[in-house]
Design an enzyme around this catalytic site. Sequence first.
Site, PDB file in Angstrom:
ATOM      1  N   GLU A  21      36.039  52.041 -72.088  1.00  0.00           N
ATOM      2  CA  GLU A  21      34.757  51.264 -71.856  1.00  0.00           C
ATOM      3  C   GLU A  21      33.763  51.928 -70.764  1.00  0.00           C
ATOM      4  O   GLU A  21      33.945  52.821 -70.121  1.00  0.00           O
ATOM      5  CB  GLU A  21      35.286  49.620 -71.143  1.00  0.00           C
ATOM      6  N   LYS A  83      24.697  44.976 -69.059  1.00  0.00           N
ATOM      7  CA  LYS A  83      26.168  44.605 -69.229  1.00  0.00           C
ATOM      8  C   LYS A  83      26.471  43.869 -70.324  1.00  0.00           C
ATOM      9  O   LYS A  83      25.973  42.563 -70.515  1.00  0.00           O
ATOM     10  CB  LYS A  83      26.704  44.117 -68.018  1.00  0.00           C
ATOM     11  N   ASP A 142      36.796  38.410 -71.458  1.00  0.00           N
ATOM     12  CA  ASP A 142      37.942  39.391 -71.794  1.00  0.00           C
ATOM     13  C   ASP A 142      39.060  38.633 -72.203  1.00  0.00           C
ATOM     14  O   ASP A 142      39.757  39.109 -73.225  1.00  0.00           O
ATOM     15  CB  ASP A 142      38.205  39.956 -70.596  1.00  0.00           C
ATOM     16  N   LYS A 159      41.526  42.051 -61.536  1.00  0.00           N
ATOM     17  CA  LYS A 159      40.878  42.477 -59.888  1.00  0.00           C
ATOM     18  C   LYS A 159      41.177  41.465 -59.225  1.00  0.00           C
ATOM     19  O   LYS A 159      41.413  40.191 -59.540  1.00  0.00           O
ATOM     20  CB  LYS A 159      39.388  42.676 -60.276  1.00  0.00           C
TER      21      LYS A 159
HETATM   22  N1  PSU Z   1      37.414  47.869 -64.558  1.00  0.00           N
HETATM   23  C1  PSU Z   1      36.884  48.541 -63.446  1.00  0.00           C
HETATM   24  N2  PSU Z   1      35.493  48.270 -63.203  1.00  0.00           N
HETATM   25  C2  PSU Z   1      34.795  47.467 -63.844  1.00  0.00           C
HETATM   26  C3  PSU Z   1      35.506  46.542 -64.892  1.00  0.00           C
HETATM   27  C4  PSU Z   1      36.884  47.063 -65.195  1.00  0.00           C
HETATM   28  O1  PSU Z   1      37.738  49.411 -62.809  1.00  0.00           O
HETATM   29  O2  PSU Z   1      33.665  47.166 -63.401  1.00  0.00           O
HETATM   30  C5  PSU Z   1      34.650  45.646 -65.781  1.00  0.00           C
HETATM   31  C6  PSU Z   1      35.099  45.392 -67.248  1.00  0.00           C
HETATM   32  O3  PSU Z   1      34.219  45.852 -67.993  1.00  0.00           O
HETATM   33  C7  PSU Z   1      35.544  44.105 -67.309  1.00  0.00           C
HETATM   34  C8  PSU Z   1      34.315  43.266 -66.331  1.00  0.00           C
HETATM   35  O4  PSU Z   1      35.506  43.480 -68.764  1.00  0.00           O
HETATM   36  O5  PSU Z   1      34.614  44.188 -65.148  1.00  0.00           O
HETATM   37  C9  PSU Z   1      34.634  41.833 -66.088  1.00  0.00           C
HETATM   38  O6  PSU Z   1      33.455  41.422 -66.037  1.00  0.00           O
HETATM   39  P1  PSU Z   1      33.315  39.855 -66.061  1.00  0.00           P
HETATM   40  O7  PSU Z   1      34.304  39.388 -64.748  1.00  0.00           O
HETATM   41  O8  PSU Z   1      31.849  39.488 -65.757  1.00  0.00           O
HETATM   42  O9  PSU Z   1      33.821  39.297 -67.364  1.00  0.00           O
END
Ligand code: PSU
EC number: 4.2.1.70
Length: 304
Positions: A21, A83, A142, A159
């Site tokens: 990605e 994004k 996701d 995370k």
């Molecule tokens: N993994 C990483 N860094 C990131 C992400 C994943 O090491 O920045 C990103 C991915 O693209 C994931 C996004 O889909 O963080 C999640 O964003 P949100 O919480 O806005 O859905």
Amino acid sequence: MIVAEEVTGALADGGAVVALESTLLAHGLPAPRNREVAGALEDAVRAAGAVPATIAMMDGVPVVGLNADQLDRVCEAGADIVKLSRRDLGPAAALGRDGATTVAATAALAHAAGIGVFATGGLGGVHRPVHPEHVTWDVSADLGVLAETPVLVVCSGVKSIVDIGATLEVLETHSVPVIGFGTDVFPAFYLRDSGFGVPWRVDSPVEAADVVLAHRAAPGTAGAVLANPVPAEHELDRELHDRLLAEGQELLRRKGIQGKDVTPALLEHFHEASGGASLDTNAELVLANTRLAAEIAVALATRG
Ligand code: PSU
Ligand code: MN
């Protein structure tokens, strides 16, 4: 959609391909480190005998398998790279934008191109409420996309900035299997142990490939999550982690940061306030996940 020739060729021959990605590059890591990581990830895939396909949108066209110039563009400091979650693909295409794809958008495009294995850092999840007394509706797309997209996502769990217990519940609701790689505990991105267990465990790429094949044959169209803990030598110090997270959440409250800016803002805070320690952890865990994904893609290709 443009699919790079090398990717099309590998897919036609039943070869191994790994999707990567671009949001983690454009919005998760600072320049110029992001470009170094982008190159290292592709090298790692090739070293394992697979073909890398980094995915992004360029001038309104989804590209599966960015070339070096396109990787430069995605990683350029201050570039206007939106994004893009899956819902954004239509608008960004119509308006001719450059965009980096999240796990949701990348998984959807990878599957559309015929790629079944995908590596990233950490899956999005159920965010913690900004104000403790509130209920949050910030649930990463996701999770919903994985519910209906049959790709294997190799990641270091979710995370640690999200509500991990709630995220695991949503994955269960969506019938997405969660498998630990060499672990019985679900990892938390910067940390190896989230305090939550995993329902399944495999200990080799071949075993992981077996699970993918059996999962594809089982009812339903969900993807699968293979959770690979960050290598122990690159794990972030837990106390430092907890302090950064508390500060980061306070920062969100103070600045009123919401929606898709939450994850990039928290990651940036971690990187800055840890003096780069979290950056190394992030880069190393993505690299390890990418290597593992490539080994699984090769095992799958060998089996036909
Ligand atoms: N993994 C990483 N860094 C990131 C992400 C994943 O090491 O920045 C990103 C991915 O693209 C994931 C996004 O889909 O963080 C999640 O964003 P949100 O919480 O806005 O859905
Ligand atoms: Mn969100």
